[in-house]
Design a protein around this motif. Structure first.
Motif, PDB file in Angstrom:
ATOM      1  N   VAL A 152      -4.190  12.727  -3.593  1.00 27.05           N
ATOM      2  CA  VAL A 152      -4.950  11.884  -2.680  1.00 27.05           C
ATOM      3  C   VAL A 152      -5.129  10.463  -3.214  1.00 27.05           C
ATOM      4  O   VAL A 152      -5.777   9.647  -2.585  1.00 27.05           O
ATOM      5  N   ALA A 203       0.841  -1.194   0.000  1.00 25.97           N
ATOM      6  CA  ALA A 203       0.000   0.000   0.000  1.00 25.97           C
ATOM      7  C   ALA A 203       0.880   1.250   0.000  1.00 25.97           C
ATOM      8  O   ALA A 203       1.888   1.319   0.707  1.00 25.97           O
ATOM      9  N   GLN A 204       0.492   2.232  -0.826  1.00 29.10           N
ATOM     10  CA  GLN A 204       1.227   3.499  -0.933  1.00 29.10           C
ATOM     11  C   GLN A 204       0.195   4.626  -0.952  1.00 29.10           C
ATOM     12  O   GLN A 204      -0.684   4.627  -1.806  1.00 29.10           O
ATOM     13  N   SER A 205       0.281   5.551  -0.011  1.00 29.02           N
ATOM     14  CA  SER A 205      -0.754   6.558   0.181  1.00 29.02           C
ATOM     15  C   SER A 205      -0.399   7.914  -0.401  1.00 29.02           C
ATOM     16  O   SER A 205       0.753   8.340  -0.352  1.00 29.02           O
ATOM     17  N   ASN A 206      -1.417   8.587  -0.945  1.00 30.89           N
ATOM     18  CA  ASN A 206      -1.321   9.969  -1.428  1.00 30.89           C
ATOM     19  C   ASN A 206      -0.140  10.163  -2.371  1.00 30.89           C
ATOM     20  O   ASN A 206       0.664  11.073  -2.198  1.00 30.89           O
ATOM     21  N   ASP A 259      -3.126   0.525  -3.970  1.00 30.60           N
ATOM     22  CA  ASP A 259      -3.533  -0.531  -3.055  1.00 30.60           C
ATOM     23  C   ASP A 259      -2.506  -1.659  -3.050  1.00 30.60           C
ATOM     24  O   ASP A 259      -1.616  -1.707  -3.889  1.00 30.60           O
ATOM     25  N   ASP A 260      -2.661  -2.579  -2.134  1.00 32.62           N
ATOM     26  CA  ASP A 260      -1.655  -3.631  -1.956  1.00 32.62           C
ATOM     27  C   ASP A 260      -1.957  -4.905  -2.741  1.00 32.62           C
ATOM     28  O   ASP A 260      -1.517  -5.982  -2.369  1.00 32.62           O
ATOM     29  N   SER A 296     -11.747   0.570  -5.779  1.00 35.59           N
ATOM     30  CA  SER A 296     -10.475   0.468  -6.485  1.00 35.59           C
ATOM     31  C   SER A 296     -10.679   0.392  -7.990  1.00 35.59           C
ATOM     32  O   SER A 296     -11.685  -0.097  -8.477  1.00 35.59           O
ATOM     33  N   SER A 330      -6.998   3.774  -5.700  1.00 29.54           N
ATOM     34  CA  SER A 330      -8.243   4.259  -5.119  1.00 29.54           C
ATOM     35  C   SER A 330      -8.073   5.729  -4.767  1.00 29.54           C
ATOM     36  O   SER A 330      -6.962   6.233  -4.683  1.00 29.54           O
ATOM     37  N   GLY A 331      -9.175   6.405  -4.591  1.00 29.87           N
ATOM     38  CA  GLY A 331      -9.141   7.806  -4.168  1.00 29.87           C
ATOM     39  C   GLY A 331      -9.333   8.822  -5.271  1.00 29.87           C
ATOM     40  O   GLY A 331      -9.077  10.008  -5.063  1.00 29.87           O
ATOM     41  N   ASP A 358      -4.288   6.725  -3.937  1.00 29.92           N
ATOM     42  CA  ASP A 358      -3.511   5.678  -3.274  1.00 29.92           C
ATOM     43  C   ASP A 358      -3.278   4.506  -4.211  1.00 29.92           C
ATOM     44  O   ASP A 358      -4.084   4.238  -5.103  1.00 29.92           O
TER      45      ASP A 358
END
Length: 154
Positions: free
Chosen positions: A139, A26-29, A143-144, A110, A75-76, A141
């Motif tokens: 914003v 997972a990697q955010s923003n 996902d994993d 997703s 996602s996002g 992301d």
């Protein structure tokens, strides 16, 4: 150790053939504001026959033709995001392999991108894949559940 084995049925096993499979974490923003983000595959390394793959980068050990296949779940996406671009960058060129109108794909669930390229690579050339979402703020992301696979095919 054997470099290549051909059994009685003609099935070839080449345990030193360059090949790698890895999963994303997972990697955010990471993007959304026109940032080009190089995707890392640090979730887990499933197979790396010659230790040619490290986090985001595959390094060709020998000259040849390689196949790279990436699957990334994001996602996002927000209402102001406009364009989604996913591409593969090698030492020799950039392969723009996925471009989409993000305005038609906005949702909170997703979205999965699948991209691939057949590439000419020289020894020590590298390859990565990147994602860029335009039109809003960072914003989006990763996902994993994504994966990368690279193999020498000729």
């Amino acid at each position: 150790a054997n470099a290549m084995v051909i059994d009685g049925n003609g099935i070839i096993t080449a345990p030193k053939q360059p090949a790698a499979i890895a999963r994303t974490g997972a990697q955010s923003n990471v993007t959304g504001d026109e940032t080009n983000y190089t995707i890392t595959f640090a979730g887990s390394e499933v197979k790396d026959q010659n230790a040619d793959f490290s986090s985001a980068t595959f390094t060709a050990p020998v000259d040849g033709v390689y196949l790279a296949v990436y699957s990334v779940s994001i996602s996002g996406l927000a209402s102001n995001h406009t364009r989604a671009l996913m591409y593969i960058t090698s030492s020799n060129r950039i392969y723009y392999v996925q471009s989409a109108n993000a305005a038609n794909q906005k949702n909170t669930a997703s979205l999965i991108y699948n991209v691939s390229a057949i590439m000419d690579m020289d020894a020590n050339d590298t390859v990565t894949t990147s994602l860029r979402i335009d039109g809003g703020s960072a914003v989006v992301d990763i996902d994993d559940i994504g994966s990368a696979g690279i193999i020498k095919i000729a």
